[in-house]
Design a protein around this motif. Structure first.
Motif, PDB file in Angstrom:
ATOM      1  N   ASP A   1     120.729   8.965 -50.690  1.00 27.47           N
ATOM      2  CA  ASP A   1     121.889   9.133 -49.813  1.00 27.47           C
ATOM      3  C   ASP A   1     121.475   9.078 -48.335  1.00 27.47           C
ATOM      4  O   ASP A   1     122.284   8.779 -47.466  1.00 27.47           O
ATOM      5  CB  ASP A   1     122.662  10.422 -50.126  1.00 27.47           C
ATOM      6  N   GLY A   2     120.199   9.327 -48.056  1.00 28.10           N
ATOM      7  CA  GLY A   2     119.691   9.188 -46.694  1.00 28.10           C
ATOM      8  C   GLY A   2     119.481   7.722 -46.327  1.00 28.10           C
ATOM      9  O   GLY A   2     120.041   7.218 -45.358  1.00 28.10           O
TER      10      GLY A   2
ATOM     11  N   LEU B   1     121.585   7.623 -55.168  1.00 29.34           N
ATOM     12  CA  LEU B   1     121.131   8.883 -55.760  1.00 29.34           C
ATOM     13  C   LEU B   1     121.429  10.003 -54.766  1.00 29.34           C
ATOM     14  O   LEU B   1     120.864  10.040 -53.676  1.00 29.34           O
ATOM     15  CB  LEU B   1     119.619   8.823 -56.039  1.00 29.34           C
TER      16      LEU B   1
ATOM     17  N   ASP C   1     121.497  13.723 -53.447  1.00 31.94           N
ATOM     18  CA  ASP C   1     121.003  15.107 -53.471  1.00 31.94           C
ATOM     19  C   ASP C   1     121.339  15.811 -52.157  1.00 31.94           C
ATOM     20  O   ASP C   1     120.872  16.918 -51.907  1.00 31.94           O
ATOM     21  CB  ASP C   1     119.482  15.152 -53.726  1.00 31.94           C
TER      22      ASP C   1
ATOM     23  N   ALA D   1     120.264  15.355 -49.273  1.00 35.68           N
ATOM     24  CA  ALA D   1     119.035  15.764 -48.576  1.00 35.68           C
ATOM     25  C   ALA D   1     118.076  14.588 -48.410  1.00 35.68           C
ATOM     26  O   ALA D   1     118.167  13.586 -49.128  1.00 35.68           O
ATOM     27  CB  ALA D   1     118.335  16.860 -49.376  1.00 35.68           C
ATOM     28  N   TYR D   2     117.163  14.748 -47.489  1.00 38.11           N
ATOM     29  CA  TYR D   2     115.989  13.875 -47.410  1.00 38.11           C
ATOM     30  C   TYR D   2     115.006  14.403 -48.454  1.00 38.11           C
ATOM     31  O   TYR D   2     114.055  15.123 -48.146  1.00 38.11           O
ATOM     32  CB  TYR D   2     115.408  13.896 -45.998  1.00 38.11           C
ATOM     33  N   GLY D   3     115.303  14.046 -49.702  1.00 35.71           N
ATOM     34  CA  GLY D   3     114.685  14.712 -50.846  1.00 35.71           C
ATOM     35  C   GLY D   3     113.166  14.632 -50.866  1.00 35.71           C
ATOM     36  O   GLY D   3     112.487  15.601 -51.209  1.00 35.71           O
TER      37      GLY D   3
ATOM     38  N   PHE E   1     121.909  17.523 -45.567  1.00 31.84           N
ATOM     39  CA  PHE E   1     123.016  16.973 -44.782  1.00 31.84           C
ATOM     40  C   PHE E   1     124.232  16.833 -45.683  1.00 31.84           C
ATOM     41  O   PHE E   1     124.141  16.984 -46.898  1.00 31.84           O
ATOM     42  CB  PHE E   1     122.632  15.618 -44.173  1.00 31.84           C
TER      43      PHE E   1
HETATM   44 MG   LIG Z   1     118.560  12.125 -50.693  1.00 33.29          MG
END
Ligand SMILES: [Mg+2]
Ligand SMILES: Cc1ncc(C[n+]2csc(CCOP(=O)(O)OP(=O)(O)O)c2C)c(N)n1
Length: 563
Positions: free
Chosen positions: A432-433, A457, A459, A461-463, A481
């Motif tokens: 998503d980032g 994908l 989550d 976040a910057y997973g 985020f």
């Molecule tokens: Mg992510």
């Protein structure tokens, strides 16, 4: 004829079919010349995406892709793409505009020194100052970009030179070049090393994925019957079904594939490029490494081969196999480890947990992709899971960037793959980032009438960095985020979006998206607790068990989690 037209004629001579980019007023002569040419101008929504597309053209075909921008701000937007092509060894030509150089009617407005900016990011960078040099300069640019080690070349065409009338000079004809084959003495030495090896293992690196090498490499592996593993960017270089694949080294140590690597006494490293995160760490205790490559090996703290076979890789490997085929009683010595490694990697691939585990996502993507379908990854945590767990059967069907490892390239590379292979299934896999760094190119994709699917994908976040932060013992901070509603976002581009709401729904959603035609989007929530459970805890425990068993080469070392 003006210089811009001469430049376009020279590019037609190189077989260029499309140019990606965002023009500026300094490019208007070039745009006009393109309008009257056989080359299609594909306008993108950001120059960086144009460069990713052009680089991917080079990566998939071996022929340089071309991108275009204006001066200053546009040219600067190309730099990440230049670095992507430079580190990834992808042939690409960048053409940028510039204010006139014969007079300065706009003083210093928008002027940056693009040629200097591009110097450390390209194999060659030039300002075109005279129409007469254009045909030879273009031929030289393509030759440089395409020959080993491939990479980006930059040409700057100032506005006044572009409009200047040019003599009608014929383009320089293109001819095939066959690079030299490994010399007999080096072939003999390499053959001797392999003959003496008790536990040989082949490693396929990034250069093994060069499009023209696929058949020769598969043939070599089959003739030798030596098991092989790949680096992340060497994945897919050998046709599936060989029964010799031992895994992909997505981590530098302690993964299950290292069961084999740590036991090998000889690693035949084909096309390894040390831009990649190390697939294993060489140390004084061995193994012996034989480098086979188009160019001599680069020497690093963690990679310093003991012998080299340098030359055109395909024909050199054929000559090597001629010396060895059927004469290697130890060829399959490490093959016994294969089933254990592959079984461990496949663990939990069918779990029904929701949000989905990365293993399940990789598994379901493989189910839905056709044999020759192309998965184009952006950069995030899932890259490690795809590199480790995804099985490729056809060359260049998992495009990932383990060189610059930049976010934002997933969608543009899928656009290029879909343009080149309209008959294949193409899937962009993005976090998503990373998706939001180039999502504007959904408009480019729909405008071009392409067919492919984007899998996001989610989550929030910057997973990958969040995982690294946790693995290093830092508190969870600064990595999350919010996201748009991806289905509504897709709709705004005129694209059908689907949200996956159970583990069982992913494969059908992807299948429906592929049969839908056009560009489609699927968003799936991912459970990244598996990152820590498998990639840190499980592998650490497994490594210490092995160390307890007296296995050589396993030193307690801080885990390498870098992406
Ligand atoms: Mg992510
Ligand atoms: C352009 C760029 N910026 C930052 C990074 C550092 N980085 C690597 S992975 C990552 C997180 C990616 O997040 P996302 O795309 O959501 O994927 P996830 O890891 O969450 O699956 C970041 C910030 C990078 N590689 N490239």
């Amino acid at each position: 004829m003006n210089s811009a037209e001469l430049l376009v004629t020279a590019m037609e001579n190189e077989g260029v079919r499309e140019i990606f980019g965002v023009p500026g007023e300094e490019n208007l002569d070039l745009v006009e010349a393109l309008r009257r040419s056989t080359i299609k101008l594909v306008v993108t929504r950001h120059e960086q995406a144009a460069a990713f597309m052009a680089a991917t053209h080079g990566r998939l075909t071996g022929r340089a892709g071309v991108c275009l921008s204006t001066l200053g701000p546009g040219a600067l937007n190309l730099v990440t793409g230049a670095a992507y092509a430079l580190l990834g060894a992808m042939p690409m030509i960048m053409i940028t505009g510039q204010k006139g150089i014969l007079s300065r009617k706009q003083a210093r407005f928008q002027i940056v020194d693009t040629v200097s900016t591009m110097t450390p990011l390209t194999k060659m960078t030039h300002q075109i100052v005279s129409p007469a040099t254009i045909p030879s300069m273009v031929r030289e640019a393509f030759r440089m970009a395409q020959q080993e080690r491939p990479g980006p070349v930059h040409l700057e065409l100032p506005e006044d030179i572009a409009g200047e009338s040019a003599p009608s000079i014929a383009p320089v004809p293109v001819h095939p070049i066959d690079p030299p084959i490994g010399p007999p003495a080096a072939l003999d030495r390499a053959a001797e090393l392999i003959r003496k090896a008790e536990r040989p293992l082949i490693m396929l690196g990034a250069a093994a994925s060069r499009p023209r090498l696929a058949a020769a490499l598969s043939d070599f592996v089959q003739r030798m019957q030596i098991p092989f593993f790949t680096t992340q960017m060497g994945k897919g270089a050998v046709a599936g079904g060989s029964g010799l694949y031992m895994g992909t080294a997505a981590l530098s140590e302690r993964d299950y594939v290292h069961l084999a690597i740590d036991r090998a006494d000889l690693i035949i490293s084909i096309g390894h490029d040390t831009v990649e995160k190390p697939p294993f760490l060489m140390g004084p205790a061995g193994p012996t490494v034989l480098h086979v490559g188009y160019l001599p090996a680069t020497v690093e703290e963690v990679f310093f081969p003991h012998a080299e076979l340098v030359g055109d890789v395909g024909p050199s490997l054929r000559l090597l196999a001629d010396r060895l085929e059927g004469r290697l009683p130890n060829a399959g010595a490490l093959l016994g480890l294969r089933s254990e490694i592959l079984a461990r990697i496949a663990d939990r691939a069918k779990e029904s947990r929701y949000p989905l585990t990365p293993q399940r996502i990789v598994h379901d993507v493989r189910q839905v992709m056709s044999e020759d379908g192309i998965v184009c990854l952006d950069n995030g945590m899932y890259k490690i899971w795809f590199a480790r767990n995804y099985r490729t059967r056809v060359a260049n069907t998992l495009l990932l960037d383990n060189a610059l490892a930049t976010m934002g390239a997933g969608l543009p590379s899928a656009i290029m793959a879909a343009m080149l292979h309209p008959d294949r299934r193409v899937l962009a896999v993005c976090g998503d980032g990373g998706f939001m760094m180039s999502s504007q190119e959904l408009e480019t994709a729909t405008r071009l009438g392409l067919r492919f699917v984007v899998l996001i994908l989610q989550d929030n976040a910057y997973g990958m960095i969040r995982w690294k932060q946790a693995a290093d013992g830092y508190p969870d901070f600064g990595m999350t985020f919010g996201n748009p509603d991806f289905v509504a976002y897709a709709k705004a581009f005129g694209i059908r979006g689907r949200r996956v709401e159970s583990a069982e729904a992913l494969a059908p959603a992807l299948e429906a998206a592929f049969t839908g035609g056009g560009v489609e989007l699927v968003s799936v929530p991912v459970d990244y607790s598996e990152n820590m459970r498998v990639l840190v805890d499980e592998l650490r425990d497994h490594a210490s068990t092995r160390a307890g068993e007296g296995n050589r080469g396993i030193q307690p070392r801080r885990r390498d989690t870098r992406g």
